[in-house]
Design a protein around this motif. Structure first.
Motif, mmCIF file in Angstrom:
data_model
loop_
_atom_site.group_PDB
_atom_site.id
_atom_site.type_symbol
_atom_site.label_atom_id
_atom_site.label_comp_id
_atom_site.label_asym_id
_atom_site.label_seq_id
_atom_site.Cartn_x
_atom_site.Cartn_y
_atom_site.Cartn_z
ATOM 1 N N ILE A 22 0.829 -1.200 0.000
ATOM 2 C CA ILE A 22 0.000 0.000 0.000
ATOM 3 C C ILE A 22 0.865 1.253 0.000
ATOM 4 O O ILE A 22 1.726 1.433 0.868
ATOM 5 C CB ILE A 22 -0.953 0.032 1.210
ATOM 6 C CG1 ILE A 22 -1.928 -1.132 1.134
ATOM 7 C CG2 ILE A 22 -1.709 1.366 1.270
ATOM 8 C CD1 ILE A 22 -2.846 -1.129 -0.075
ATOM 9 N N LEU A 23 0.637 2.112 -0.999
ATOM 10 C CA LEU A 23 1.242 3.439 -1.072
ATOM 11 C C LEU A 23 0.142 4.451 -0.773
ATOM 12 O O LEU A 23 -0.896 4.462 -1.442
ATOM 13 C CB LEU A 23 1.825 3.687 -2.466
ATOM 14 C CG LEU A 23 2.328 5.107 -2.758
ATOM 15 C CD1 LEU A 23 3.599 5.409 -1.974
ATOM 16 C CD2 LEU A 23 2.563 5.301 -4.258
ATOM 17 N N ALA A 24 0.361 5.301 0.226
ATOM 18 C CA ALA A 24 -0.609 6.337 0.583
ATOM 19 C C ALA A 24 0.016 7.705 0.371
ATOM 20 O O ALA A 24 1.190 7.919 0.660
ATOM 21 C CB ALA A 24 -1.067 6.182 2.029
ATOM 22 N N ALA A 25 -0.786 8.638 -0.141
ATOM 23 C CA ALA A 25 -0.348 10.021 -0.336
ATOM 24 C C ALA A 25 -1.425 10.952 0.203
ATOM 25 O O ALA A 25 -2.617 10.737 -0.039
ATOM 26 C CB ALA A 25 -0.085 10.309 -1.806
ATOM 27 N N VAL A 26 -1.009 11.984 0.934
ATOM 28 C CA VAL A 26 -1.948 12.959 1.491
ATOM 29 C C VAL A 26 -1.496 14.360 1.079
ATOM 30 O O VAL A 26 -0.313 14.675 1.113
ATOM 31 C CB VAL A 26 -2.043 12.847 3.026
ATOM 32 C CG1 VAL A 26 -2.634 11.503 3.429
ATOM 33 C CG2 VAL A 26 -0.676 13.017 3.690
ATOM 34 N N THR A 27 -2.417 15.209 0.687
ATOM 35 C CA THR A 27 -2.065 16.522 0.146
ATOM 36 C C THR A 27 -1.754 17.521 1.258
ATOM 37 O O THR A 27 -2.439 17.574 2.273
ATOM 38 C CB THR A 27 -3.209 17.078 -0.709
ATOM 39 O OG1 THR A 27 -4.430 17.081 0.041
ATOM 40 C CG2 THR A 27 -3.389 16.250 -1.965
ATOM 41 N N GLN A 28 -0.718 18.332 1.025
ATOM 42 C CA GLN A 28 -0.364 19.384 1.973
ATOM 43 C C GLN A 28 -1.426 20.480 1.987
ATOM 44 O O GLN A 28 -1.616 21.158 3.002
ATOM 45 C CB GLN A 28 0.992 19.986 1.617
ATOM 46 C CG GLN A 28 1.515 20.972 2.649
ATOM 47 C CD GLN A 28 2.863 21.545 2.279
ATOM 48 O OE1 GLN A 28 3.198 21.680 1.106
ATOM 49 N NE2 GLN A 28 3.652 21.895 3.267
ATOM 50 N N LEU A 29 -2.099 20.682 0.867
ATOM 51 C CA LEU A 29 -3.208 21.625 0.765
ATOM 52 C C LEU A 29 -4.500 20.842 0.552
ATOM 53 O O LEU A 29 -4.492 19.753 -0.012
ATOM 54 C CB LEU A 29 -3.005 22.593 -0.408
ATOM 55 C CG LEU A 29 -1.652 23.315 -0.504
ATOM 56 C CD1 LEU A 29 -1.623 24.203 -1.732
ATOM 57 C CD2 LEU A 29 -1.391 24.145 0.751
ATOM 58 N N GLY A 30 -5.613 21.407 0.988
ATOM 59 C CA GLY A 30 -6.873 20.718 0.803
ATOM 60 C C GLY A 30 -6.969 19.460 1.653
ATOM 61 O O GLY A 30 -6.291 19.320 2.672
ATOM 62 N N GLU A 31 -7.805 18.516 1.217
ATOM 63 C CA GLU A 31 -8.044 17.310 2.025
ATOM 64 C C GLU A 31 -8.266 16.106 1.114
ATOM 65 O O GLU A 31 -9.382 15.648 0.920
ATOM 66 C CB GLU A 31 -9.263 17.530 2.928
ATOM 67 C CG GLU A 31 -9.463 16.466 3.988
ATOM 68 C CD GLU A 31 -10.623 16.773 4.921
ATOM 69 O OE1 GLU A 31 -11.010 15.858 5.691
ATOM 70 O OE2 GLU A 31 -11.157 17.906 4.882
ATOM 71 N N VAL A 32 -7.167 15.611 0.553
ATOM 72 C CA VAL A 32 -7.237 14.474 -0.356
ATOM 73 C C VAL A 32 -6.303 13.370 0.138
ATOM 74 O O VAL A 32 -5.132 13.622 0.436
ATOM 75 C CB VAL A 32 -6.850 14.874 -1.796
ATOM 76 C CG1 VAL A 32 -6.978 13.673 -2.733
ATOM 77 C CG2 VAL A 32 -7.725 16.022 -2.297
ATOM 78 N N VAL A 33 -6.831 12.171 0.208
ATOM 79 C CA VAL A 33 -6.062 10.981 0.579
ATOM 80 C C VAL A 33 -6.124 10.001 -0.591
ATOM 81 O O VAL A 33 -7.214 9.628 -1.034
ATOM 82 C CB VAL A 33 -6.639 10.315 1.850
ATOM 83 C CG1 VAL A 33 -5.843 9.060 2.207
ATOM 84 C CG2 VAL A 33 -6.646 11.300 3.021
ATOM 85 N N GLU A 34 -4.967 9.594 -1.094
ATOM 86 C CA GLU A 34 -4.905 8.632 -2.195
ATOM 87 C C GLU A 34 -4.290 7.333 -1.689
ATOM 88 O O GLU A 34 -3.267 7.354 -1.004
ATOM 89 C CB GLU A 34 -4.070 9.181 -3.347
ATOM 90 C CG GLU A 34 -4.640 10.435 -3.986
ATOM 91 C CD GLU A 34 -3.682 11.024 -5.000
ATOM 92 O OE1 GLU A 34 -3.522 10.429 -6.087
ATOM 93 O OE2 GLU A 34 -3.071 12.064 -4.701
ATOM 94 N N VAL A 35 -4.913 6.235 -2.058
ATOM 95 C CA VAL A 35 -4.448 4.910 -1.641
ATOM 96 C C VAL A 35 -4.231 4.061 -2.882
ATOM 97 O O VAL A 35 -5.168 3.769 -3.629
ATOM 98 C CB VAL A 35 -5.462 4.233 -0.698
ATOM 99 C CG1 VAL A 35 -4.916 2.872 -0.239
ATOM 100 C CG2 VAL A 35 -5.775 5.121 0.496
ATOM 101 N N TYR A 36 -2.976 3.686 -3.117
ATOM 102 C CA TYR A 36 -2.603 2.841 -4.245
ATOM 103 C C TYR A 36 -2.205 1.465 -3.718
ATOM 104 O O TYR A 36 -1.364 1.361 -2.826
ATOM 105 C CB TYR A 36 -1.403 3.405 -5.005
ATOM 106 C CG TYR A 36 -1.623 4.714 -5.716
ATOM 107 C CD1 TYR A 36 -1.788 4.754 -7.102
ATOM 108 C CD2 TYR A 36 -1.630 5.921 -5.021
ATOM 109 C CE1 TYR A 36 -1.964 5.950 -7.771
ATOM 110 C CE2 TYR A 36 -1.808 7.133 -5.676
ATOM 111 C CZ TYR A 36 -1.973 7.138 -7.044
ATOM 112 O OH TYR A 36 -2.147 8.332 -7.708
#
Length: 353
Positions: free
Chosen positions: A221-235
């Protein structure tokens, strides 16, 4: 008249439905606004016997060693401690412009008892090994990244030979890079609805979508979270599935000035960790207008830790008494170690579960 009203209501329904579908982006993009559980946590201050930090940004723990990164370190960017006592052992990553020194340290990663650091200003990754006594870290290798890898601001270790680095050209979301610094392949795309920026200002869009990431090789699992706004991506890099979660603050907001993306919305996330069971992320949620209005008087950091499943489902929202920046989660002991950039005693311990 009655038929006219029915037609008007039908039109409004269709309009709202289309707008809602638009806000959901695509089938793999799911909004969230609340968590099934909310819990309050109070941190225990870990007393340090030495003053080292200007901006303690990241913390990692492996065995009986803890490493804390100082984003704006005086002389060194990294500090090694005995764990759990937090007795100071040594420092590494000397600040300077000589070939063996660093101009910056964006992050560091531990993998198989080896530490890698990233210097964006030099566009280099450096490998350090523990000394035989275990009380210091020794510089062993420096890898220069390809010129077409634009100013990398974070990285994760994919395996013994490969790194994952965000793509700030805007052409893709991430890049797989070899341990020799060579580009292997590009992954994904920026999941934005801002078609104009995608067409005309990809680098500025990529800057606005700057994300912090983490990868767990045990579950792919690769997770990315944005420094701006509120987005969580899960690969899931094993089966190539991809889920995007968007909170009530939506995707990063920005305006373009001289080719750069200038933030106009909120400060979002500041750290993320993928454990064997879940994804933990530090969330701020502070509007930039409020930050400017307070002129530096607001505490720096986030008062929330959001917990998601490995499929991106919201699980729990921890509300903290202190503001924090970086975290290390130990699910075995149910503890979270965190950094506090506002305090002279910057290490906190939270118990959860």
């Amino acid at each position: 008249m009655k038929n006219s009203i029915l037609l008007l209501l039908l039109f409004l329904f269709l309009f709202i439905s289309c707008k809602t579908k638009y806000k959901e982006y695509a089938d793999n993009v799911l909004p969230y606004s609340r968590f099934p559980q909310e819990k309050e946590l109070k941190g225990e201050v870990i007393e340090l016997d030495t003053a080292l930090f200007r901006y303690p940004f990241r913390i990692r723990i492996e065995g009986d060693k803890a490493i804390v990164m100082d984003l704006h370190g005086f002389d060194y960017y990294g500090h090694l401690f005995q764990y759990p006592s937090f007795r100071y052992l040594s420092s590494f990553g000397r600040r300077g412009d000589s070939p063996t020194e660093m101009l910056s340290m964006e992050n560091f990663r531990l993998h198989n008892h080896i530490l890698w650091t990233l210097d964006a200003n030099k566009s280099e990754l450096t490998r350090l090994d523990f000394s035989s006594s275990g009380d210091s870290l020794l510089r062993e290798e420096t890898v220069a990244l390809d010129e077409d890898i634009l100013r990398p601001l974070d990285f994760a270790i994919y395996n013994d030979t490969t790194f994952v680095i965000p793509d700030y050209s805007g052409e893709s979301r991430f890049m797989k890079v070899s341990c020799e610094g060579k580009l292997i392949e590009k992954i994904g795309a920026i999941p934005t609805t801002n078609e104009k920026a995608l067409q005309e200002a990809r680098p500025a869009l990529a800057q606005a979508w700057r994300s912090f990431l983490d990868y767990n090789p045990r579950n792919s699992i690769l997770a990315a979270v944005t420094q701006l706004g509120e987005v969580v991506e899960v690969y899931n890099l094993k089966d190539s599935t991809h889920v995007i979660r968007i909170g009530e603050h939506d995707e990063p907001e920005f305006k373009i000035s001289d080719g750069y993306g200038m933030p106009t919305g909120i400060m979002g996330f500041s750290d993320v960790q993928v454990t064997d069971c879940a994804i933990y992320a530090v969330f701020h949620g502070t509007p930039f207008k409020e930050i400017a209005r307070q002129s530096g008087s607001l505490p720096d950091g986030g008062k929330y830790i959001y917990v998601f499943s490995l499929k991106g489902e919201p699980l729990c929202k921890y509300i903290l008494e202190q503001y924090i920046y970086g975290i290390y989660v130990d699910e075995t002991t149910k503890t979270i170690m965190a950094t506090d950039v506002n305090s002279d005693q910057p290490i906190l311990k939270f118990s959860f579960g």
